[in-house]
Motif scaffolding. Structure first.
Motif, short mmCIF file in Angstrom:
data_model
loop_
_atom_site.label_atom_id
_atom_site.label_comp_id
_atom_site.label_asym_id
_atom_site.label_seq_id
_atom_site.Cartn_x
_atom_site.Cartn_y
_atom_site.Cartn_z
N TRP A 84 0.80 -1.23 0.00
CA TRP A 84 0.00 0.00 0.00
C TRP A 84 0.83 1.28 0.00
O TRP A 84 0.29 2.37 -0.25
CB TRP A 84 -1.01 0.02 1.14
N TYR A 96 -1.07 3.27 -2.87
CA TYR A 96 -1.52 2.41 -3.97
C TYR A 96 -2.93 1.88 -3.78
O TYR A 96 -3.38 1.63 -2.65
CB TYR A 96 -0.56 1.23 -4.11
N PRO A 97 -3.64 1.65 -4.90
CA PRO A 97 -4.98 1.07 -4.85
C PRO A 97 -4.92 -0.44 -4.64
O PRO A 97 -4.19 -1.15 -5.33
CB PRO A 97 -5.57 1.41 -6.23
N ARG A 104 -7.59 -2.06 2.19
CA ARG A 104 -7.54 -0.60 2.04
C ARG A 104 -7.47 0.11 3.39
O ARG A 104 -6.98 1.23 3.49
CB ARG A 104 -8.75 -0.12 1.22
N TYR A 128 -2.59 7.15 -5.72
CA TYR A 128 -3.25 6.47 -6.84
C TYR A 128 -4.54 5.77 -6.42
O TYR A 128 -5.13 5.03 -7.21
CB TYR A 128 -2.29 5.41 -7.43
N THR A 129 -4.97 5.99 -5.17
CA THR A 129 -6.03 5.15 -4.62
C THR A 129 -7.41 5.40 -5.24
O THR A 129 -8.30 4.56 -5.10
CB THR A 129 -6.13 5.32 -3.09
N ASP A 130 -7.59 6.54 -5.92
CA ASP A 130 -8.88 6.78 -6.60
C ASP A 130 -9.21 5.69 -7.62
O ASP A 130 -10.39 5.48 -7.96
CB ASP A 130 -8.85 8.14 -7.33
N GLU A 132 -9.33 2.70 -7.27
CA GLU A 132 -10.17 1.64 -6.68
C GLU A 132 -11.63 1.80 -7.09
O GLU A 132 -12.34 0.79 -7.26
CB GLU A 132 -10.04 1.66 -5.15
N THR A 133 -12.10 3.03 -7.25
CA THR A 133 -13.50 3.26 -7.62
C THR A 133 -13.79 2.73 -9.03
O THR A 133 -14.94 2.44 -9.35
CB THR A 133 -13.86 4.75 -7.55
N TYR A 137 -6.23 -1.67 -9.94
CA TYR A 137 -5.35 -1.83 -8.78
C TYR A 137 -3.88 -1.88 -9.20
O TYR A 137 -3.54 -2.27 -10.32
CB TYR A 137 -5.71 -3.12 -8.01
#
Length: 313
Positions: A84, A96-97, A104, A128-130, A132-133, A137
């Motif tokens: 992560w 990270y996603p 998460r 970069y976690t957006d 995930e939506t 990944y």
């Protein structure tokens, strides 16, 4: 462009408080297995393995920042922080996603505060976690095997490694992507390996890699030539050895600039004398028993260590 170090003396590790097999990750992590014991026993054994591992690293002069997991977060895989977060020499941090929803919750900004309190400088956070939506990944240095000195990022695509995100990371951090597919045999079928770091390790002067997992011969040739171009000695392991976590290794720096290739004892026992000698030409081997962590978590020594390259204030 500033030359980057390939290995570090500083490692972040997360001590488990509720370690158990994560059912959410087992759907595509074919290394995970059931361990016949209560969750309390599994967690206790994992803590014992963790503590012994940290002690071995510190004994060799490796700086290990240990942060306890938070039980209320219900994060059974928190012991693998390299998925992560990653820390970089220019002071930047990447988030990270993650594929599994319960992973998460491992992302904790208080850990950045802890590192800053220890004198590390953080200049920016690249998030970069957006992704995930959108169901995309990229699980950190589980997927990205970074050859920092030569600014290359090796990545085997999988449900946890999206190609566009790999390219985005490489553009942001000025790496060249070396992208391929790696598979393992599961119940007679070839299925994508979930993380590149179970089949490949890149050290300063050598690489340990399971080339048999790269079924496409052109891709295999591309990876080999890329390593050879940078004068890396290629130390091959078999798919059977990979299943013993022989690809899940990390080179670190101890006291007096001494270098070690860190792995589990299970991985070490799977190596033959020729492979051991090839590694020991470059550095010492340091291994520790991680049996319960490997069985239940489907990850090993490398997964447990998030490298800290942040500059000191």
């Amino acid at each position: 462009m500033k030359k980057l170090q390939q290995i570090t003396n500083h490692i972040l590790m997360i001590r488990p408080v509720a370690f158990e097999m994560n059912e959410e990750t087992a759907v595509n992590n074919y290394f995970q297995q059931k361990f016949e014991a209560t969750n309390e026993v599994v967690n206790q054994k994992a803590q014992e393995e963790f503590d012994a591992f940290v002690e071995k690293l510190r004994k060799q002069g490796v700086t290990v920042t240990v942060v306890d997991d938070i039980k209320e977060n219900k994060t059974p895989d928190s012991i693998f922080p390299n998925n992560w977060i990653s820390f970089h020499q220019d002071g930047s941090v990447a988030l990270y996603p993650m594929f599994a929803e319960n992973r998460r919750r491992e992302r904790r900004m208080d850990i950045l505060d802890t590192l800053e309190e220890k004198g590390c400088e953080i200049t920016s956070v690249v998030d970069y976690t957006d992704a995930e939506t959108d169901g995309l990944y990229l699980e950190g240095t589980g997927n990205l095997i970074l050859d920092r000195e030569n600014r290359k990022a090796y990545c085997a695509l999988s449900p946890r490694a999206d190609e566009d995100l790999v390219i985005e990371f490489c553009e942001d951090f000025e790496f060249m992507p070396v992208i391929f597919h790696a598979n393992q045999t599961v119940a007679g079928e070839r299925k994508a390996i979930y993380h590149t770091n179970v089949m490949m390790c890149v050290a300063e002067n050598f690489a340990v890699i399971c080339l048999d997992t790269i079924d496409d011969k052109k891709e295999q040739k591309h990876v080999v030539e890329s390593l050879q171009d940078d004068n890396k000695e290629i130390i091959k392991i078999s798919e059977e050895q990979m299943h013993e976590f022989a690809g899940n290794m990390l080179q670190v720096r101890g006291a007096f600039d001494k270098k070690f290739l860190v792995m589990s004892s299970r991985a070490y026992r799977s190596l033959n004398q020729e492979q051991i000698s090839a590694i020991e030409k470059h550095c010492e081997i340091l291994h520790s028993e991680l049996e319960v962590i490997e069985i239940c978590g489907g990850g090993s020594a490398r997964c447990m260590m998030a490298e800290v390259f942040l500059p000191k204030v």
